[in-house]
Enzyme design. Structure first.
Site, PDB file in Angstrom:
ATOM      1  N   GLU A 274      32.377  35.065  35.814  1.00 15.34           N
ATOM      2  CA  GLU A 274      33.106  35.986  34.944  1.00 15.34           C
ATOM      3  C   GLU A 274      33.083  35.476  33.497  1.00 15.34           C
ATOM      4  O   GLU A 274      33.140  34.275  33.240  1.00 15.34           O
ATOM      5  CB  GLU A 274      34.551  36.106  35.434  1.00 15.34           C
ATOM      6  CG  GLU A 274      35.412  37.044  34.621  1.00 15.34           C
ATOM      7  CD  GLU A 274      36.868  37.045  35.052  1.00 15.34           C
ATOM      8  OE1 GLU A 274      37.552  38.047  34.780  1.00 15.34           O
ATOM      9  OE2 GLU A 274      37.325  36.055  35.659  1.00 15.34           O
ATOM     10  N   LYS A 351      36.302  45.479  36.370  1.00 18.96           N
ATOM     11  CA  LYS A 351      37.404  44.749  36.970  1.00 18.96           C
ATOM     12  C   LYS A 351      38.573  45.717  37.112  1.00 18.96           C
ATOM     13  O   LYS A 351      38.960  46.387  36.154  1.00 18.96           O
ATOM     14  CB  LYS A 351      37.781  43.558  36.097  1.00 18.96           C
ATOM     15  CG  LYS A 351      38.797  42.613  36.711  1.00 18.96           C
ATOM     16  CD  LYS A 351      38.982  41.366  35.849  1.00 18.96           C
ATOM     17  CE  LYS A 351      39.911  40.355  36.500  1.00 18.96           C
ATOM     18  NZ  LYS A 351      40.020  39.101  35.707  1.00 18.96           N
ATOM     19  N   CYS A 385      36.991  38.240  39.965  1.00 16.96           N
ATOM     20  CA  CYS A 385      38.091  37.280  39.925  1.00 16.96           C
ATOM     21  C   CYS A 385      39.372  37.807  40.586  1.00 16.96           C
ATOM     22  O   CYS A 385      39.487  37.845  41.807  1.00 16.96           O
ATOM     23  CB  CYS A 385      38.326  36.861  38.482  1.00 16.96           C
ATOM     24  SG  CYS A 385      39.356  35.378  38.301  1.00 16.96           S
TER      25      CYS A 385
END
Length: 520
Positions: A274, A351, A385
């Protein structure tokens, strides 16, 4: 209705073939035409059907137009013969209960465009099912069939079983039940509350069975003896050290080095972490605020995409390109994972859950779409993440057919890293998939909110006998720049899901819960 008319001399081409991913839009449009908005198949469902059992999905094509669709999957005798609903047996339309070790083919959907009737399209699709059943040496076909005449006769026959018996004995007619019987299917009984949206059947269905005459009832051949093959995918994941760079070309050389190494080891995928592009902020002569840093990074989006696409094609490798802050419009920036395939395709996955830190310092917004990505090694999923710390997104990707989940991450200290690691191991166990993480190490003292990092990248497996000890196929040394590799056998996942010590996917209680994705 009759078949469409054609001009004199025009050639008619009607074929039944295996469905492909580029047929999804046509299948969804056909389903919407027949069932109406809200009741039709969604793109994610059809993608899941294809990903879970591509051989079992068919379309009828009339002069290039999709006019029929048939969806099937393999299931165990135990599940197929017990009482069930359509949602429960099909995994809510994703065919996620496909079991290669099963004995029967389950028919979850057949639909025909009403403007193209009297072309025997339904018959052709049923014939394709029977051929598939024979080719896979399965014992038969089972499904829940409509009984559309029941609602009109419900007062005379309050018990749907009595209605079915009257049709079987020939006292009354039901077009669909009679069609199935003529095609050699045996009614086993009624599945009550099978599909509530089917008002004409009052939600019920006939439990139908066709015996494959080419297979004896006691034939217990294994899936391998049915001609199914094993597969292996080589994964590389980079634990990437951020450092000051003097130019974009300097950054590009560092990235290319790891792509080159992964390609030399003949990896199918190489994974980056990321926010891997954040070192580009260090090019600036003056220290920027967190908000200015993120806005500056978005200016490199085209350069980043061009670089990674070129590397993926030239090194013949699929690149999970970490994530890169991307400007969506004048006011919105999202953190997008980029996936570059070796055939030149580029996909993005936003995300979904920005952390409180990202929202406060960088004003990062969350995306709202989550789809598998079709690769030459099968469908894969990507969660950035924090997204991996929520069980629902990984389950949604698994239902769509993903067997490998890539998780680029960036954490500043050990506790944050452990949250990602433990959750990824949980996702591997509960979904019986492989999970690959790639984290950032090193520091950038001159870049606000990205000054220190902690990582221990890994490749995780389910915890069962066929897999690596402790559920870890490979693990990088803590806070050290490195690249690790593992060969992952996708067939082991299939075996584990259907005959492992525990069978998390198969044992889900579809009668109690499921993941419903609200955004299409």
């Amino acid at each position: 209705m009759t078949a469409p008319k054609t001009t004199k001399g025009a050639k008619i081409k009607l074929i039944v073939r295996q469905a492909q991913h580029n047929d999804i839009a046509g299948i969804v449009a056909l389903s919407a035409k027949i069932y109406g908005p809200g009741l039709n198949l969604q793109e994610k469902m059809v993608s899941g059907q294809l990903s879970n059992f591509a051989e079992g999905q068919f379309v009828a094509e009339y002069n290039g137009r999709i006019v029929g669709h048939c969806a099937t999957f393999i299931i165990s005798r135990h599940l197929a013969l017990q009482s069930h609903s359509w949602d429960q047996i099909t995994g809510y339309g994703y065919a996620s209960r496909h079991d290669p070790n099963g004995e029967y083919l389950y028919g979850m959907e057949v639909c025909v465009d009403p403007d193209y009737r009297r072309l025997r399209i339904g018959q052709r699709l049923y014939n394709a099912r029977k051929k598939l059943c024979t080719d896979f040496h399965l014992k038969g076909i089972i499904f829940g069939g409509r009984m559309p005449g029941y609602a009109r006769r419900a007062k005379a026959f309050p018990d749907p079983q009595e209605y079915l018996e009257q049709v079987i004995e020939g006292h009354i007619k039901d077009s669909v039940i009679n069609f199935h019987i003529r095609n050699g299917f045996e009614p086993l009984g009624v599945l009550q509350n099978y599909l509530p949206s089917d008002k004409a059947s009052k939600g019920h269905a006939t439990h139908m069975l066709w015996h494959n005459p080419a297979v004896e009832e006691n034939d217990n051949r294994t899936p391998e003896q049915r001609g199914r093959t094993q597969s292996s995918v080589r994964i590389a994941t980079v634990q990437y050290q951020v450092r000051k760079v003097s130019s974009f070309e300097d950054f590009a050389k560092q990235v290319e080095y790891f792509v080159d190494v992964a390609a030399d080891y003949k990896a199918d995928f190489v994974t980056f972490p990321e926010l891997m592009t954040i070192p580009l902020v260090s090019i600036e002569p003056e220290r920027l605020s967190p908000q200015q840093s993120i806005e500056k990074i978005t200016e490199y989006t085209n350069d980043y995409i061009n670089l990674m696409q070129k590397l993926a094609v030239s090194y013949n490798i699929n690149i999970i390109g970490g994530s890169h802050p991307t400007r969506i419009d004048d006011d919105t920036i999202e953190n997008h994972a980029y996936i570059f395939l070796r055939d030149g395709q580029c996909h993005t996955q936003p995300k979904l859950h920005p952390t409180p830190n990202e929202s406060f310092w960088w004003n990062i917004k969350g995306g709202d779409r989550l789809n598998t990505i079709q690769t030459d090694c099968g469908p894969v999923g990507v969660l950035v993440c924090y997204d991996a710390e929520f069980p629902e997104p990984a389950r949604h990707l698994t239902d769509q057919g993903a067997k490998i989940l890539f998780v680029p991450y960036c954490t500043d200290e050990r506790q944050g890293h452990l949250r990602v690691k433990y959750c990824c191991q949980a996702r591997a166990i509960e979904n019986q998939i492989y999970v690959v993480t790639s984290g950032i190490v090193g520091n950038l003292p001159d870049v606000e909110n990205m000054d220190v990092h902690y990582a221990e990248s890994g490749i995780f497996t389910p915890c069962d006998f066929p897999f690596a000890r402790d559920g870890i196929a490979a693990l990088a040394d803590t806070n050290t720049e490195s690249i690790i590799f593992a060969d992952l056998r996708l067939d082991q996942l299939t075996i584990s899901r259907n005959s492992g010590t525990v069978q998390n996917l198969k044992d889900r209680r579809f009668d109690l819960y499921h993941v419903e994705w609200r955004k299409q």
